[in-house]
Scaffold this motif. Structure first.
Motif, PDB file in Angstrom:
ATOM      1  N   UNK A   1     -83.220 -61.115 -60.688  1.00  0.00           N
ATOM      2  CA  UNK A   1     -82.983 -60.221 -59.554  1.00  0.00           C
ATOM      3  C   UNK A   1     -82.452 -58.873 -60.022  1.00  0.00           C
ATOM      4  N   UNK A   2     -81.595 -58.917 -61.042  1.00  0.00           N
ATOM      5  CA  UNK A   2     -81.026 -57.669 -61.573  1.00  0.00           C
ATOM      6  C   UNK A   2     -82.128 -56.800 -62.177  1.00  0.00           C
ATOM      7  N   UNK A   3     -83.042 -57.421 -62.908  1.00  0.00           N
ATOM      8  CA  UNK A   3     -84.118 -56.644 -63.530  1.00  0.00           C
ATOM      9  C   UNK A   3     -85.054 -56.049 -62.474  1.00  0.00           C
ATOM     10  N   UNK A   4     -85.314 -56.812 -61.419  1.00  0.00           N
ATOM     11  CA  UNK A   4     -86.160 -56.278 -60.343  1.00  0.00           C
ATOM     12  C   UNK A   4     -85.482 -55.094 -59.671  1.00  0.00           C
ATOM     13  N   UNK A   5     -84.197 -55.247 -59.364  1.00  0.00           N
ATOM     14  CA  UNK A   5     -83.479 -54.166 -58.699  1.00  0.00           C
ATOM     15  C   UNK A   5     -83.335 -52.957 -59.617  1.00  0.00           C
ATOM     16  N   UNK A   6     -83.145 -53.202 -60.901  1.00  0.00           N
ATOM     17  CA  UNK A   6     -83.042 -52.107 -61.864  1.00  0.00           C
ATOM     18  C   UNK A   6     -84.359 -51.332 -61.931  1.00  0.00           C
ATOM     19  N   UNK A   7     -85.475 -52.063 -61.891  1.00  0.00           N
ATOM     20  CA  UNK A   7     -86.785 -51.400 -61.904  1.00  0.00           C
ATOM     21  C   UNK A   7     -86.990 -50.581 -60.633  1.00  0.00           C
ATOM     22  N   UNK A   8     -86.537 -51.113 -59.498  1.00  0.00           N
ATOM     23  CA  UNK A   8     -86.647 -50.353 -58.251  1.00  0.00           C
ATOM     24  C   UNK A   8     -85.799 -49.080 -58.301  1.00  0.00           C
ATOM     25  N   UNK A   9     -84.628 -49.184 -58.902  1.00  0.00           N
ATOM     26  CA  UNK A   9     -83.767 -48.009 -59.014  1.00  0.00           C
ATOM     27  C   UNK A   9     -84.420 -46.934 -59.873  1.00  0.00           C
ATOM     28  N   UNK A  10     -85.112 -47.363 -60.935  1.00  0.00           N
ATOM     29  CA  UNK A  10     -85.794 -46.380 -61.777  1.00  0.00           C
ATOM     30  C   UNK A  10     -86.946 -45.708 -61.028  1.00  0.00           C
ATOM     31  N   UNK A  11     -87.589 -46.455 -60.127  1.00  0.00           N
ATOM     32  CA  UNK A  11     -88.646 -45.850 -59.304  1.00  0.00           C
ATOM     33  C   UNK A  11     -88.055 -44.776 -58.399  1.00  0.00           C
ATOM     34  N   UNK A  12     -86.880 -45.073 -57.820  1.00  0.00           N
ATOM     35  CA  UNK A  12     -86.209 -44.080 -56.972  1.00  0.00           C
ATOM     36  C   UNK A  12     -85.819 -42.858 -57.786  1.00  0.00           C
ATOM     37  N   UNK A  13     -85.305 -43.101 -58.984  1.00  0.00           N
ATOM     38  CA  UNK A  13     -84.947 -41.980 -59.848  1.00  0.00           C
ATOM     39  C   UNK A  13     -86.182 -41.145 -60.197  1.00  0.00           C
ATOM     40  N   UNK A  14     -87.288 -41.822 -60.462  1.00  0.00           N
ATOM     41  CA  UNK A  14     -88.519 -41.091 -60.794  1.00  0.00           C
ATOM     42  C   UNK A  14     -89.018 -40.283 -59.610  1.00  0.00           C
ATOM     43  N   UNK A  15     -88.794 -40.797 -58.395  1.00  0.00           N
ATOM     44  CA  UNK A  15     -89.260 -40.075 -57.210  1.00  0.00           C
ATOM     45  C   UNK A  15     -88.474 -38.795 -56.979  1.00  0.00           C
ATOM     46  N   UNK A  16     -87.297 -38.680 -57.621  1.00  0.00           N
ATOM     47  CA  UNK A  16     -86.553 -37.428 -57.529  1.00  0.00           C
ATOM     48  C   UNK A  16     -87.237 -36.302 -58.305  1.00  0.00           C
TER      49      UNK A  16
END
Length: 444
Positions: A265-280
């Protein structure tokens, strides 16, 4: 207490070696004749049938296919668009008709910055690992439930044999009492009591048989059968595995599938956070084409780019939301470990209490009551003891035999619970058992 080789499941694939073997309760296999094997089933066979025909596990195949589709979508680059624009047509005066028309043909798309495709692919990849762990947990639950139902059948088989013995003892008692009544050595009231006791014993035997059939059907339902196509299940109830200590089980908690799920779950959420960061990181929209100007009979190239403003500020709220979810996972994991620790401690305690009960009843109580029953019967036949003393002793023996069987069943049930909770086998790692497990898993 006797000890014999525990029953195990053998290797289906390297990924499921620990999984399947962890789902087994170690009970000794009785030696059966060839004819008897046709009408009996082993725990090994029951687990294999359950794994090969269980809709809960088939669902994961569809979920995996869904993630494959999501992966294809995540890998897509921004699409290209073709545009056609016509100006200065069908007007009035100097721009009437198409003599001053301008025709523009364009090609447009978006340049994604910040490696967004890689970020989306990482999310899907993490979800696939998460799905494997979820499947492993569900498989453990299913195998644990199958094992518990198997144990219930073994316990009920033993209880049924006890009820058969109780009915036989009641018949013997009625015959003895009838003989004494005919000889005038006992009251007819005792014969009536003996007849009533026999009727009660026969009722208990019928109810026991119905329960046994019910538990057999419950077991067969695990692999989709509504009727049990076997006469009995194999296993020795009073043979137990060597118990693992609480300290050993707690030391293995980090590899527990329930705990590993939080890492996924942590790895999935971490990957989602990186997607949000990339969208910036803003994307560049571009357009290029060629324009035909009919009025002057010339062509020209056209091009444009556009960049959004303040994208970082617009994504700040989503970033904070995803960051908070990521930070909470570690605390959820710690809470789960504490809960598992409490559950394991309770199950081990219950198992130890049941094992103590088995030892006391098997070594002291039941043998003493067997001797007392012989004395009471002989004393009644010789006139030294009355009917009440005999029937009371006999009932105590039957009750203690029932208690012994149920306590032994609890030991095995709690062992099955430990395997479902920890994901590790509870039986001792004897060379013969390990070799047998590996062989069957390879066949699977």
């Amino acid at each position: 207490m006797s000890s014999s080789r525990p029953l195990g499941i053998k290797k289906a694939s390297s990924a499921y070696l620990k999984l399947i073997s962890a789902a087994l309760v170690t009970m000794s296999i009785s030696v059966q004749s060839a004819n008897a094997q046709k009408s009996s089933i082993t725990l090994e066979n029951a687990l294999k049938r359950t794994l090969s025909n269980n809709p809960d596990l088939v669902v994961f195949e569809f979920k995996s296919s869904a993630l494959d589709g999501e992966s294809k979508m995540a890998s897509l680059r921004p699409e290209m668009s073709v545009g056609v624009e016509v100006e200065n047509v069908l007007g009035t005066g100097e721009v009437s008709g198409i003599k001053d028309a301008e025709l523009t043909l364009t090609l447009s798309s978006v340049i994604e910055l910040g490696d967004k495709v890689s970020g989306r692919m990482n999310v899907v990849s993490s979800k696939k690992a998460q799905l494997l762990t979820q499947r492993r947990i569900r498989t453990l639950d299913i195998l644990g439930e199958t094992t518990r139902r198997y144990i219930n059948v073994i316990v009920q088989q033993a209880l049924h044999k006890t009820e058969q013995r109780a009915e036989m003892l009641a018949r013997t008692m009625l015959q003895t009492v009838s003989t004494r009544v005919e000889a005038g050595a006992s009251s007819p009231l005792e014969k009536k009591r003996a007849e009533s006791a026999l009727s009660q014993a026969r009722l208990s035997l019928l109810i026991s048989e119905q329960k046994l059939n019910e538990y057999k059907r419950d077991l067969a339902i695990m692999w989709g059968d509504t009727n049990a196509a076997f006469a009995e299940v194999e296993g020795t109830l009073l043979s137990f595995p060597n118990s693992l200590s609480l300290e050993h089980m707690l030391s293995q908690l980090q590899s527990n599938p329930h705990v590993l799920l939080y890492a996924d779950n942590y790895r999935v959420q971490e990957a989602r956070l990186r997607v949000v960061q990339a969208s910036q990181q803003f994307d560049i929209a571009w357009e290029a084409g060629i324009r035909r100007m009919q009025g002057i009979n010339d062509t020209a190239l056209v091009a444009s780019i556009s960049v959004p403003l303040n994208t970082k500020q617009r994504n700040l709220g989503e970033y904070e939301q995803q960051r908070a979810l990521l930070d909470s996972i570690d605390y959820q994991k710690q809470a789960k470990i504490r809960e598992l620790t409490r559950q394991i401690n309770q199950v081990i305690s219950a198992k130890d209490q049941a094992l103590l009960t088995v030892t006391t009843l098997q070594d002291n109580v039941v043998p003493t009551l067997e001797s007392a029953l012989n004395l009471a019967r002989e004393g009644y036949e010789s006139g030294r003891y009355n009917y009440i003393e005999w029937v009371t002793t006999q009932q105590q023996l039957i009750d203690m035999q029932r208690a012994l069987i149920k306590a032994a069943g609890l030991v095995h049930l709690r062992s099955a619970d430990l395997e479902a909770l920890t994901g590790i086998p509870v039986f001792s790692d004897s060379p013969s058992t390990s070799a047998q497990s590996s062989e069957l898993l390879e066949k699977k």
